[in-house]
Structures are given as structure tokens and as C-alpha cells.
Design an enzyme around this catalytic site. Sequence first.
Site, mmCIF file in Angstrom:
data_model
loop_
_atom_site.group_PDB
_atom_site.id
_atom_site.type_symbol
_atom_site.label_atom_id
_atom_site.label_comp_id
_atom_site.label_asym_id
_atom_site.label_seq_id
_atom_site.Cartn_x
_atom_site.Cartn_y
_atom_site.Cartn_z
ATOM 1 N N LYS A 83 45.000 35.676 38.342
ATOM 2 C CA LYS A 83 44.056 35.116 38.951
ATOM 3 C C LYS A 83 43.490 34.030 38.305
ATOM 4 O O LYS A 83 43.540 33.912 37.006
ATOM 5 C CB LYS A 83 42.811 35.937 39.170
ATOM 6 C CG LYS A 83 41.554 35.589 40.032
ATOM 7 C CD LYS A 83 40.560 36.722 40.464
ATOM 8 C CE LYS A 83 39.463 35.975 41.121
ATOM 9 N NZ LYS A 83 38.621 37.275 41.429
ATOM 10 N N SER A 180 37.304 38.389 46.081
ATOM 11 C CA SER A 180 37.910 37.114 45.917
ATOM 12 C C SER A 180 39.202 36.967 45.007
ATOM 13 O O SER A 180 39.592 35.773 44.995
ATOM 14 C CB SER A 180 36.922 36.476 44.591
ATOM 15 O OG SER A 180 36.617 37.284 43.838
ATOM 16 N N SER A 204 35.853 42.639 44.327
ATOM 17 C CA SER A 204 36.878 41.439 44.447
ATOM 18 C C SER A 204 38.462 41.613 44.099
ATOM 19 O O SER A 204 39.195 40.816 44.610
ATOM 20 C CB SER A 204 36.459 40.488 43.418
ATOM 21 O OG SER A 204 35.102 39.904 43.751
#
Lengths: 407, 512
Positions: A83, A180, A204
Site C-alpha cells: 500500500k 482503505s 482497512s
Amino acid sequence: MHRSSYRLQAYQDPKLAKELRSGEVSVSELCNRCKERASKLNSLNALVTTTFEQAEKHALESNQRIQSGNARHILDGIPFAVKDNFSTKGIRTTCASKILQNYIPAYTATVVEKLEECGAILMAKQIWMNLQWGDSGCTDSIFGPTRNPWLYPYKEREVTVQRSDTQEVQDTDWFISGGSSGGSAVAVATGMVLGALGSDTGGSTRMPASICGVVGLKPTYGLSSRHGLIPLVNSVDVPGVLSKTVDDAAVILGAMCGADPLDSTTVSLPDQSFQLPDEIDIKGLKVGIPQEYHSPRLEEEVLQSWSKAADLFENAGAKVIPVSLPHTQYSLACYSVLCAVEVASNMARYDGIEFGHRSQDHSSTEALYAASRHEGFNQVVRGRIFAGNFFLLRRSVLQICFNLMTT
Amino acid sequence: MAARNVMKGKTGDWLAVIGLEIHAQIASHSKLFSGSKVKFMAPPNQLVSFFDAALPGTLPVLNKYCVEASILTALALSCKINKKSLFDRKHYFYADMPAGYQITQQRKPIASNGHLLFNVYDDVKREKPRRHRVNIKQIQLEQDSGKSLHDEEKQQTLVDLNRAGVGLMELVTEPDMSNGKEAAAFVQELQTILERIGTCNGKMAEGALRVDANISVNKPGEPHGVRTEVKNINSVRFVKNAIEYEIRRQIDVLESGGTVVMETRSLDDTGCTIPMRDKEDVLDYRFMPEPNLPPLVLYDDTTINSTICQEKAINVDTLRRRMPELPEDQRQRLTEDYGITYSNAVKLVNEEGLADLFEQLCTASSRKETKRLINWCLIDILKCLHQRNLTVKQSPIPVEKLSDIFSSLQSGEISAKSAQKLLELLFDGDSRSVSEIMDVENLRQITSEEEVLKFCTKAVNEEPDLVEVYQSRNKKVINKLMGIVQMKSKGRIEPQLAKRIMEELLERRRRR
């Protein structure tokens, strides 16, 4: 291969590691396949920065090791992505936010380093929500939203996503990937990579994993180092694992966990191999079902899955018992307040002085700070910062609670 | 309540109340939460780690030496050590603080409830000290900020982060001082202690020790007045002057019917306090627990075995045993063991290393003539050191040579003047042995009466007129004759001996 426009072309490779070892597939070939897949599925908007050139070089080195019988780890040669809130030396790390749009870190996060030391090959940095704040659909990044790969009209619409701040999306016939760590989930689900690192503060990693149909693991806080993980809520953030199978998740966790002298909140475990046995025996294992989680607004489908899982455990010999977590009802409020507070604090460093976006308004230091931060943060982030600062004021109840905690 | 000094104003008596907040830079090799070096006057931004620059994703790692330094300091000031202390973030925006917050200890500092007893000299001659006690409220660990330099001409601010993140011990006193002298004396004693235990070099001019003073005045019997804060005082002299100026200023303001504004003031070059620009009076620092640092847990002899991590654990009792002799204890001991005056003991202890030198010389000298030795140390040796801008540690003369000089002086082998000459030669780099120099430079005293007589005879023969005056009118001219004798002998005759021989000679001549 089914020609339906709504069917994802799955990439099944459970024996991939073995194939790599036996030489049936070379590392470079594997990486190329992943790279092609990533390019083909560009429209899903999962990736921010790709590192294919570097990956090619590492693939060759990895292949050499494997060929000569010197593979460093099971993960040697396996393409992965992280990420875009994990610092990677020399590779842009944006947090999908304007404030770090052109930020190139001078060091690499510990967990990423650990995976690379095992020989895993970093392929890309992945999209996520703007500094992790926004709706949970992963739609709030400066690079535009990430799309769910399972229900996407690949054939009908070959559109290129316009990457801009104003988020003008060409197509509207798509579904969210969850957030996310949406980009990571999509990349794993589509086979762009075989494993990915996300982060998990309040779901997330788990949420996008669930929505994209992959395994999402939130390790216990303190198991893996947060050094290099750009923080949202220091007390709760953890590096998360996304993979196709549970076994893969265990392997990745085993590779990245461990106490880190650079992170004072990590702990050492005596045994950190995390190898799952082939035959799993859970006879006598006590599994608790929190009563309070059965909220009145729980969807029927979710309740059924929950019951099914409980039954599976029971049938396998575990002892499934009801337990009570009496403060559950307050958890969301606590989480919201503590999050806002830590976010406000962690965002204080984004002033454009040492790094990050710096505004053109140089009329005074205050003006520079205000303008840089206003331009760099989106509305949602700014809102969270205001809320957090409000909660931290001297006169707030929160301060009284902090002081009570120390007595 | 300690004796308060009363100040005379136009409208009557006034009392002043003073408390100090002192920031002492910890003399560690690396910073409080990162591995970058600590060094005074390094080129700008050379000592900045990723954490110091607040790069996203970096985390604080506590420096064990800094913790030990603050414990030692707390023990030296008789504080209670808090076995569990916590770290907090103190938020404010400023260019020299990259993270937008400072890590400090607001809720539970590492130590509290201590005190310091020290000497205050009210008399000019500094002979009669009185003891004064100041209570220490707490000692906390915190980060130092970087430095920002404002270039008005170019309308820019230059930021140097070398100092950002250096470990500080903040000492907060109770408002137990009542004038500038007491405050200055407190700071001076604190400096001596910190230097002694090695936790801070105490150099105010380098910014290693910074003093902020909180000052208020009130009429006797009335509650404390509004206080002002005077920041960043950077010398002991200014501690006294700034506080005295501020007390006077507040008294003047109040006596002329005005009110004292609660504000922060700084010091100008002349020691006057002036209001600080751009300083917000009441800033809400939005304190928050530092989530990246677990509570700091300390152990002692009774609990050390309970920890699983013995190599990393800090045992307060071990540090207590490592404490060197504190300055006041040393002063008392020197007075008792060597029979010197307290005042001399103070002078010895004030000059770092001098007391040790004195003790070494005492041990080496066969006679316990401490009186002479103390004067020799405090006057002769110290003069040589100061003239060459040297500290005792930097002295080029080994103790053995100093001891040789002193024993020759004691035995009368050389005169005080010759001893002085020897010192000068050795300090200037002469590497010969003391004995050799004495021989070559002819420094040995002339002790044989025969020899002395020869010199006296020469002088008498050269100055018949003076002899005439002596014999007939004025005995005092013998001094002139003595002068000639000393000159001819290059000061190597002990004056009393010379005088006796001369007198005998003149008497014999008179009888002829």
C-alpha cells in the site's frame, strides 16, 4: 474461459512456489505475467507507482538463487505489492494525497525490507484512500477511485481512468473495492501480485479483503513493526496482509513479524514461524461468540455466515461459548474520538518545510503553513484534524480522562 | 518559610517571589529518541536523522543513557524517582519543531519532590555564607527544538535542526527564592553538581543550561502578585541582574498605580527585560499521550529480578551507588580532613579538578602543612592556569613535579619566588625535571651562613655611605642593603637569614 463481461479471469496458482523451485516457471516469467496483468487491468485503478524495472533486475537475481538451490525463503521470487503508505526508499510514497504527492522517502519500512530480504519482489505501490480518511469505498484518493474487479464491465468499457484531483470518472458502472487498502485487495484478487501489504486501523485490510474476495489478515498490534508505515492512529495501526490463501497469509506474516528496535511498541515472541499444520486439530479450542455483536441491525446474510462459521468450529470439536464484551456499545465512540485525536497530532508534521507539498504563499510562516496544509489536505482530512484538535483542548473531557488514567 | 529579603520601595516594603524553570542539555553522545550525534557548533543540518526531520513513518526510540542521566540528576537533588513515568506530546507549530509537537513528560515526570541546599553570600567579601533551601517540584525528560535564525533583511527564516531532538532535563523549582542573588547562587550550585555527576556540562554560554525565571512581587502579608516569565537567561550574572531588574520594574509599575501584565519577557544585552514579540500568552498545547512510547518503568534492587529483560532494565539503586561525591559533601569533608577553612574549601571545589589536585599534593607531601599548600594551590597554581586559560585537567605539569616543587619550597631549599619561577617554566612547556631546572637556573636557596656573609660583605663594601647612615642615624637603610644582597644573590637568600647576617656584620664593623 467464460466470455461473460462480468466474470473475472482468475489466476489460479496454488503450486506456484513449487513450480518456481522446479524451474517450470522462471521468476522473470512470473513477474512478466503479473506485469501484463497489471497493465491489462489498468482501468481498475489499483496501482499508484509501479517498480517494474527494478523488479526485473531482482527477478533475475532471484532466479539465479533458486536455480543454484540457494532460495532464501518460500517467498523468494514471489511478486508482491504494498500500500502506498509504506515508505520505500527512492520510490515515491504518496499516501494517495496531495501533501505527499511527490514525496520520495529516504528509507524503507521494516516490514517491506523484511519481505525483500526473503527475496520477494516489489512490483508496485498501491492506491488507497486519501490519507486513509474518507468513505470506506476507497473513492477518495487524488488518483481516483479503485474499482471492484469482480463486477466490472471489462469488455464493454475499455476506458482509461482520468487521474486528477477533481475525480472526473469516465465510467460510472463500477463497484467499490472497499478501503482503505483497496488497491492491495484488487491487486491480489486479480493476480497482479501474489501477496500484498495493506494496513489496518479500523478494518482497512479486512474490509477490502472481504469485498474483493481475498484473505485479509490484521495481525495483533505489536507483532509487526510500524517503522516506515506512515501513521494514521499510532495506537491502533498495524501492517495488514492480503493474499489468495490462508497459508500464504501465514507465510507472509511469518516473514514480516518480529520485534524491531526502531519500533518501541513491538514485542518478541519465542516462536514466530506461523506455519500452519496440514491437518488442523482444534479439539478443545475455546471459541467465544460475543453476544453484543449480535446487533439488531445485523443483515440476515451476515448472521447466517456467522452462524455457519460457529457451526464449523463446533463440528470440528471446538468449544463454542457465548461471551460478553460489555463495552462494545462505546467502542465506536471511543474509536472515533481517539482516531481524530491521533490523526490531528500525526498530521501536524505536514507543513511543507522539510518535505511534502509547500504552498507558494510565503507572506509569513503562519500563512505558509496554513496554505500548504489547506492545499495538501482534502476536506475530510481537514475535518478530522479540526475534530481531533477540539477534543485535545485543555477544557475538554478527554483531558480529564487522560489525567485520570495516570492516577 | 525561609527568610525573605525585604525590598524598599517608595510606598513601603516589598517581597519578591521567584521560581525557576531550567533546561539542562543531557551530555549524551546521541539524541533522546534517535541515533544522531549531539555536538555543539557542528555545520548546520549535519546531525539530523530521519526521525529528527519528522519524516513520516519514523518512530521514537528512547535513549537509555539519557534516562540514566536524569535519574542521576534527580538523585543528586534528593528527588523521589517515579518508577513509572509517561511521555506526552505537546503541540504547537514552529519552524524549528518539524513534527509539530514536542515529546515531553507532562502527566507523570521521571522525578519529583526534591530539594537543593546551597550557600548564598550576602556579604561582599563572600566570607559568611548562609544556607538556603529551594524545593524542586519535578524533573522531566523532553526533546530540545532546533534553531531558527531570522534574517530580517532577506525576509527569510533559516532553520538548523542539529539541536532538534537533543535530550533535555527540565527542572522546575518551587517559588522558594526571594531575590536575584539566591537565584544566581542556586544556578551556580546546580551547575557544579551537574558538571560533577557528568550529566550536563552546565555551560550557559553554549546554551547547554538555559534558565527561565518566574517573578512576582507583593507587599508583606498580601498574596502573591501577577508573575512574569523571563526567558532564556544565558549566564549566572544575568540571572542575578535580570531578576533584580524585573523586581524593580514590577515594583515601579505597581507603585505608580499600574498593573503588572502576565507576560513573557526576554533579556536585552544590558540585562533589562523587554516584552517578547510574537509570544502568545495563553497557548493551549493540546497535550496527548505519546502512543509510540510505552510507559518508562524503572527498577531497584528489590524488583530488578522480576523483569525478563535484565540487560535493558535500569536499576535506580545501581545508579545511586555510582554517584560520585557531591560538591557540598566534598567541601565538608575537605574542611574536616584537612583543617582548611570552609571558604577555602568552597574555592577549591569551585574550580573543577583543583580539590583533587590539592588532595593528591597533601598525600604526597611528607608534612601536613595544609595551610601553605592550600594557598599555593589557590593562588600560585590557579594564577598560572588562568593566565594561560587552562583548566586543571589541561595542566601540562604532572602531579609528581608539582609535589617536588612544593616539598622543595617547604624544606626551604627554594624561596617562594623561585618556586614561582619553576611553575612558570614548567607551565610554559619546560620538560626537564625539577631538580635539573633548580641546578641549571641556580634556583636553590643559599643557606650556608658563610655564603650569605660573602654577599653581605660585598654589599657593605660597595655602599660605604649607606653603612655610614645606618651606623649613625637611620637603621631603616638596612633594607636598601638587603635589596642589594637579594639582587646579587638573585633572590636566593631567605630574607630573615640575610637580615640577621647583615645586622651581625654591621655590628661587627661598628665595633671595630
